[in-house]
Design a protein around this motif. Structure first.
Motif, mmCIF file in Angstrom:
data_model
loop_
_atom_site.group_PDB
_atom_site.id
_atom_site.type_symbol
_atom_site.label_atom_id
_atom_site.label_comp_id
_atom_site.label_asym_id
_atom_site.label_seq_id
_atom_site.Cartn_x
_atom_site.Cartn_y
_atom_site.Cartn_z
ATOM 1 N N SER A 87 3.536 5.441 8.704
ATOM 2 C CA SER A 87 3.099 4.098 9.071
ATOM 3 C C SER A 87 1.691 3.885 8.534
ATOM 4 C CB SER A 87 3.132 3.900 10.592
ATOM 5 O OG SER A 87 2.253 4.811 11.225
ATOM 6 N N GLY A 88 1.247 2.629 8.540
ATOM 7 C CA GLY A 88 -0.126 2.338 8.154
ATOM 8 C C GLY A 88 -0.311 1.771 6.765
ATOM 9 N N LEU B 129 -7.602 2.349 4.128
ATOM 10 C CA LEU B 129 -6.394 2.366 4.944
ATOM 11 C C LEU B 129 -6.266 3.747 5.559
ATOM 12 C CD1 LEU B 129 -3.580 0.631 2.822
ATOM 13 C CD2 LEU B 129 -4.557 -0.211 4.952
ATOM 14 N N ARG B 130 -5.602 3.796 6.698
ATOM 15 C CA ARG B 130 -5.302 5.080 7.320
ATOM 16 C C ARG B 130 -3.799 5.186 7.518
ATOM 17 N NH1 ARG B 130 -6.158 7.321 13.416
ATOM 18 N NH2 ARG B 130 -6.676 9.491 12.938
ATOM 19 N N LEU B 131 -3.214 6.132 6.841
ATOM 20 C CA LEU B 131 -1.791 6.384 6.999
ATOM 21 C C LEU B 131 -1.565 7.405 8.109
ATOM 22 C CD1 LEU B 131 -0.610 6.662 3.282
ATOM 23 C CD2 LEU B 131 -0.889 4.621 4.704
ATOM 24 N N ALA B 132 -0.451 7.252 8.793
ATOM 25 C CA ALA B 132 -0.074 8.196 9.829
ATOM 26 C C ALA B 132 1.366 8.632 9.621
ATOM 27 C CB ALA B 132 -0.244 7.563 11.211
ATOM 28 N N THR C 155 -2.067 2.379 -5.880
ATOM 29 C CA THR C 155 -0.863 1.665 -5.463
ATOM 30 C C THR C 155 0.376 2.526 -5.681
ATOM 31 O OG1 THR C 155 -1.806 -0.511 -5.934
ATOM 32 C CG2 THR C 155 0.592 -0.344 -5.920
ATOM 33 N N ALA C 156 1.141 2.716 -4.614
ATOM 34 C CA ALA C 156 2.326 3.574 -4.678
ATOM 35 C C ALA C 156 3.014 3.568 -3.322
ATOM 36 C CB ALA C 156 1.937 5.009 -5.041
ATOM 37 N N VAL C 157 4.191 4.166 -3.285
ATOM 38 C CA VAL C 157 4.812 4.497 -2.002
ATOM 39 C C VAL C 157 4.308 5.889 -1.618
ATOM 40 C CG1 VAL C 157 6.957 4.898 -0.755
ATOM 41 C CG2 VAL C 157 6.842 3.111 -2.510
ATOM 42 N N TYR C 158 3.807 6.001 -0.397
ATOM 43 C CA TYR C 158 3.255 7.255 0.085
ATOM 44 C C TYR C 158 4.246 7.912 1.033
ATOM 45 C CZ TYR C 158 -1.251 6.352 -2.046
ATOM 46 O OH TYR C 158 -2.258 6.147 -2.952
ATOM 47 N N TYR C 159 4.480 9.201 0.789
ATOM 48 C CA TYR C 159 5.449 9.964 1.566
ATOM 49 C C TYR C 159 4.781 11.120 2.279
ATOM 50 C CZ TYR C 159 8.861 7.656 -1.500
ATOM 51 O OH TYR C 159 9.616 6.741 -2.185
ATOM 52 N N GLY D 92 8.766 6.951 3.575
ATOM 53 C CA GLY D 92 7.693 6.393 2.768
ATOM 54 C C GLY D 92 7.133 5.099 3.318
ATOM 55 N N THR D 93 5.889 4.803 2.927
ATOM 56 C CA THR D 93 5.230 3.561 3.289
ATOM 57 C C THR D 93 4.489 3.031 2.051
ATOM 58 O OG1 THR D 93 3.721 2.504 4.879
ATOM 59 C CG2 THR D 93 3.124 4.710 4.158
#
Length: 115
Positions: free
Chosen positions: A7-8, A18-21, A90-94, A108-109
């Protein structure tokens, strides 16, 4: 089996943060290394950052000094703090988790850096 949910993600301007979780379905103490990977259109999936159970970290050269990976074993959470974001981020983060029985990935997000 380990289920992971990221998420995030979202849209951010260059220079933003940004902070991904990543939430894990199992006790984090069962997980060895965890990592963040990303895949941009037309590119292969690449390692962004890795953290071991003992919290040793490794970063891709392109994000060193801008991104920080961390894990909270008490909350079964993995994080990726991303600062000074660039268009090329820029990408999908997994999220990925390595356990004795194998490796598991989240769905992914999307992270989009654009003005």
């Amino acid at each position: 089996q380990v289920q992971l949910v990221e998420s995030g993600g979202g849209l951010v301007q260059p220079g933003g943060s940004l902070r991904l979780a990543c939430s894990a379905s199992v006790n984090m103490f069962r997980i060895n290394a965890m990592g963040w990977y990303r895949q941009a259109p037309g590119n292969e999936r690449e390692l962004v950052a890795l953290i071991t159970r003992s919290s040793s970290t490794t970063y891709a050269g392109s994000v060193q000094g801008r991104f920080t990976i961390s894990r909270d074993n008490t909350k079964n959470m993995l994080y990726l703090q991303m600062n000074s974001l660039k268009i090329e981020d820029t990408a999908v983060y997994y999220c990925k988790a390595d356990v004795i029985t194998g490796s598991y990935w989240g769905p992914g997000t999307q992270v989009t850096v654009s003005s």
